[in-house]
Design a protein around this motif. Structure first.
Motif, PDB file in Angstrom:
ATOM      1  N   ASN A 175       9.727  -1.038  -4.838  1.00 21.96           N
ATOM      2  CA  ASN A 175      10.252  -1.041  -3.460  1.00 21.96           C
ATOM      3  C   ASN A 175       9.905   0.209  -2.675  1.00 21.96           C
ATOM      4  OD1 ASN A 175      11.564  -3.561  -3.956  1.00 21.96           O
ATOM      5  ND2 ASN A 175      13.264  -2.460  -4.943  1.00 21.96           N
ATOM      6  N   VAL A 176       8.841   0.900  -3.055  1.00 22.82           N
ATOM      7  CA  VAL A 176       8.476   2.096  -2.319  1.00 22.82           C
ATOM      8  C   VAL A 176       8.008   1.710  -0.914  1.00 22.82           C
ATOM      9  CG1 VAL A 176       6.101   2.094  -3.185  1.00 22.82           C
ATOM     10  CG2 VAL A 176       7.126   4.222  -2.337  1.00 22.82           C
ATOM     11  N   PRO A 177       8.564   2.333   0.136  1.00 20.97           N
ATOM     12  CA  PRO A 177       8.144   1.984   1.503  1.00 20.97           C
ATOM     13  C   PRO A 177       6.764   2.566   1.800  1.00 20.97           C
ATOM     14  CG  PRO A 177       9.746   3.751   1.559  1.00 20.97           C
ATOM     15  CD  PRO A 177       9.663   3.324   0.129  1.00 20.97           C
ATOM     16  N   PRO A 178       5.980   1.867   2.600  1.00 18.45           N
ATOM     17  CA  PRO A 178       4.649   2.388   2.949  1.00 18.45           C
ATOM     18  C   PRO A 178       4.779   3.615   3.832  1.00 18.45           C
ATOM     19  CG  PRO A 178       5.153   0.461   4.261  1.00 18.45           C
ATOM     20  CD  PRO A 178       6.256   0.568   3.241  1.00 18.45           C
ATOM     21  N   PRO A 179       3.841   4.537   3.732  1.00 19.20           N
ATOM     22  CA  PRO A 179       3.898   5.738   4.578  1.00 19.20           C
ATOM     23  C   PRO A 179       3.675   5.386   6.044  1.00 19.20           C
ATOM     24  CG  PRO A 179       1.844   5.661   3.380  1.00 19.20           C
ATOM     25  CD  PRO A 179       2.679   4.546   2.819  1.00 19.20           C
ATOM     26  N   ALA A 180       4.153   6.269   6.898  1.00 19.23           N
ATOM     27  CA  ALA A 180       3.957   6.104   8.342  1.00 19.23           C
ATOM     28  C   ALA A 180       2.982   7.163   8.831  1.00 19.23           C
ATOM     29  CB  ALA A 180       5.285   6.220   9.063  1.00 19.23           C
ATOM     30  N   THR A 181       2.602   7.040  10.096  1.00 21.07           N
ATOM     31  CA  THR A 181       1.664   7.988  10.697  1.00 21.07           C
ATOM     32  C   THR A 181       2.298   8.630  11.921  1.00 21.07           C
ATOM     33  OG1 THR A 181      -0.228   6.676   9.949  1.00 21.07           O
ATOM     34  CG2 THR A 181      -0.622   8.275  11.708  1.00 21.07           C
ATOM     35  N   CYS A 182       2.212   9.938  12.015  1.00 21.63           N
ATOM     36  CA  CYS A 182       2.748  10.643  13.194  1.00 21.63           C
ATOM     37  C   CYS A 182       1.956  10.208  14.420  1.00 21.63           C
ATOM     38  CB  CYS A 182       2.647  12.145  12.993  1.00 21.63           C
ATOM     39  SG  CYS A 182       3.126  13.092  14.475  1.00 21.63           S
ATOM     40  N   PRO A 183       2.619   9.733  15.471  1.00 19.67           N
ATOM     41  CA  PRO A 183       1.904   9.281  16.669  1.00 19.67           C
ATOM     42  C   PRO A 183       1.266  10.418  17.463  1.00 19.67           C
ATOM     43  CG  PRO A 183       4.258   9.266  17.049  1.00 19.67           C
ATOM     44  CD  PRO A 183       4.071   9.588  15.595  1.00 19.67           C
ATOM     45  N   TYR A 184       1.602  11.647  17.127  1.00 29.21           N
ATOM     46  CA  TYR A 184       1.089  12.782  17.888  1.00 29.21           C
ATOM     47  C   TYR A 184      -0.110  13.453  17.209  1.00 29.21           C
ATOM     48  CZ  TYR A 184       5.674  12.102  19.949  1.00 29.21           C
ATOM     49  OH  TYR A 184       6.782  11.537  20.529  1.00 29.21           O
ATOM     50  N   CYS A 185       0.023  13.730  15.905  1.00 26.47           N
ATOM     51  CA  CYS A 185      -1.058  14.448  15.217  1.00 26.47           C
ATOM     52  C   CYS A 185      -1.760  13.610  14.154  1.00 26.47           C
ATOM     53  CB  CYS A 185      -0.530  15.730  14.589  1.00 26.47           C
ATOM     54  SG  CYS A 185       0.575  15.440  13.179  1.00 26.47           S
ATOM     55  N   GLY A 186      -1.248  12.429  13.869  1.00 30.43           N
ATOM     56  CA  GLY A 186      -1.883  11.538  12.902  1.00 30.43           C
ATOM     57  C   GLY A 186      -1.590  11.863  11.453  1.00 30.43           C
ATOM     58  N   ALA A 187      -0.674  12.793  11.196  1.00 28.62           N
ATOM     59  CA  ALA A 187      -0.349  13.150   9.812  1.00 28.62           C
ATOM     60  C   ALA A 187       0.374  12.001   9.122  1.00 28.62           C
ATOM     61  CB  ALA A 187       0.521  14.404   9.800  1.00 28.62           C
ATOM     62  N   THR A 188       0.187  11.889   7.826  1.00 24.21           N
ATOM     63  CA  THR A 188       0.856  10.869   7.024  1.00 24.21           C
ATOM     64  C   THR A 188       2.278  11.326   6.717  1.00 24.21           C
ATOM     65  OG1 THR A 188      -1.241  10.209   6.021  1.00 24.21           O
ATOM     66  CG2 THR A 188       0.781   9.534   4.899  1.00 24.21           C
ATOM     67  N   LEU A 189       3.234  10.432   6.926  1.00 24.31           N
ATOM     68  CA  LEU A 189       4.646  10.766   6.743  1.00 24.31           C
ATOM     69  C   LEU A 189       5.217   9.915   5.616  1.00 24.31           C
ATOM     70  CD1 LEU A 189       5.697  10.785  10.527  1.00 24.31           C
ATOM     71  CD2 LEU A 189       4.886  12.716   9.144  1.00 24.31           C
ATOM     72  N   TYR A 190       5.816  10.563   4.643  1.00 22.10           N
ATOM     73  CA  TYR A 190       6.356   9.873   3.476  1.00 22.10           C
ATOM     74  C   TYR A 190       7.882   9.804   3.550  1.00 22.10           C
ATOM     75  CZ  TYR A 190       1.649  10.534   1.675  1.00 22.10           C
ATOM     76  OH  TYR A 190       0.287  10.501   1.532  1.00 22.10           O
TER      77      TYR A 190
END
Length: 284
Positions: A22-37
Motif C-alpha cells: 500500500n505504499v503511495p506513489p510519490p508526488a512532484t512539486c509543482p514549482y521545482c519538480g522535486a520528487t516528494l515522498y
C-alpha cells in the motif's frame, strides 16, 4: 535514520520502501519538480502511510505553505472575533441598555471644569473594576437633571460590556415591573430577582424618581441587601442627597425604616460623586 517510539513503531519514508504494501506513489512539486515522498510508520511488520506527501523545501513551495498557514490563522482569528462579537451582543441584549444609552461612552462625554473630576473617577472605576476593594466598590452619582449622571453610568456599563463583564442597567421602576411580570408569566420570581442580585454590576438609574410603594421599597432592599452581603458592586444615579433619598423612598403614609436601611447600605457600599453644573439638555 529511522526513529523508534516507545511503542516500538518506526517512522519511515516511502522513498526507502518502494515495494512495501500500500505504499503511495510519490508526488512532484509543482514549482521545482522535486520528487516528494510520503512519511509513514512501520509497526509490527505493518506499514501506515500519511495521505499527503512531505512538503517541498523550495522557496516557492515554502512561500505557498506560509500563505496557507497565514490564511488559516486569519480565518481562525475571524471566527474568534465573530464568536466574541456574538457573545458581546448577547450580553448587551441582556444588559437593559437602550440604543440611546449604547451611544453614551466616555468618548462622547463632554467633560467640563465642573464635571471633570467625576468623569476621571468614573473612567478609573471602569478601568480598575476587576480589582476594586470589596468594602466600598460602588458609585453614587448625585446631582441635578442633565448633569451627565446617566451618561457616565452608561459609559461605565459600555466599557465593562466591551470587556465581557455582564452588567444589568435598569431603573427601580423597570426592575419592579420585571419582577411583577414574572407573576403573570409564570416565571420563577427568585430567578428574576436573582438576576439583579447576582449580576457582576447592577446599575440603578434615577433612584428616587418613582413613587414608592411598600412592596417596591421592600423589593429594592431585598436586592441591595443581598448585594451588600456578597460585596457585589452597585452603581446608582439620583437627583437627591442622602436625606432627600430617604424621603423619596418612604411610601405615602408609611414609615422610613426601609428607605433609611437602603440609603445606609448604599452609603457604605458606594463612593459619593456630586454632579454639578447646568443641564446639558437645556444648553442643546
Amino acid at each position: 535514520m529511522n526513529q523508534i517510539s516507545a511503542s516500538g513503531s518506526c517512522r519511515i519514508s516511502s522513498k526507502d520502501y518502494p515495494d512495501a504494501p500500500n505504499v503511495p506513489p510519490p508526488a512532484t512539486c509543482p514549482y521545482c519538480g522535486a520528487t516528494l515522498y510520503h512519511a509513514g510508520v512501520k509497526f509490527g511488520g505493518r506499514f501506515f502511510w500519511c495521505n499527503q506527501p512531505d512538503d517541498c523545501t523550495c522557496s516557492q513551495a515554502v512561500a505557498q505553505q506560509e500563505a496557507k498557514q497565514a490564511a488559516k490563522e486569519a480565518a481562525k482569528k475571524a471566527e474568534e472575533q465573530r464568536r466574541w462579537e456574538a457573545k458581546r451582543d448577547k450580553l448587551i441584549g441582556q444588559s437593559g441598555l437602550s440604543k440611546r444609552f449604547l451611544r453614551r461612552t466616555f468618548g462622547t462625554f463632554q467633560a467640563t471644569q465642573e464635571n471633570d473630576k467625576a468623569y476621571r473617577t468614573c473612567r478609573r472605576y471602569a478601568d480598575t473594576f476587576g480589582s476594586l476593594s470589596a468594602d466600598k466598590n460602588g458609585l453614587m452619582l448625585a446631582g441635578g437633571c442633565g448633569t451627565g449622571k446617566t451618561h457616565l453610568a452608561a459609559a461605565i456599563a459600555n466599557a465593562l460590556l466591551a470587556k465581557m463583564v455582564p452588567v444589568v442597567f435598569t431603573t427601580p421602576n423597570d426592575l419592579s415591573a420585571a419582577v411583577r411580570s414574572s407573576f403573570d408569566d409564570g416565571k420563577d420570581e427568585g430567578a428574576v430577582v436573582g438576576l439583579y442580585q447576582d449580576a457582576p454590576l447592577l446599575v440603578l438609574d434615577d433612584l428616587g424618581k418613582d413613587q414608592p410603594t411598600q412592596w417596591s421599597v421592600a423589593l429594592l432592599y431585598r436586592i441591595l441587601n443581598a448585594r451588600y452581603e456578597n460585596d457585589a458592586p452597585v452603581l446608582v444615579t439620583t437627583n437627591y442627597d442622602a436625606a432627600g433619598l430617604v424621603k423619596r423612598l418612604t411610601p405615602p403614609g408609611g414609615d422610613d425604616v426601609t428607605g433609611r436601611a437602603i440609603v445606609d447600605r448604599l452609603t457604605e457600599m458606594c463612593y459619593y460623586i456630586p454632579m454639578t453644573g447646568k443641564s446639558h439638555r437645556q444648553q442643546n
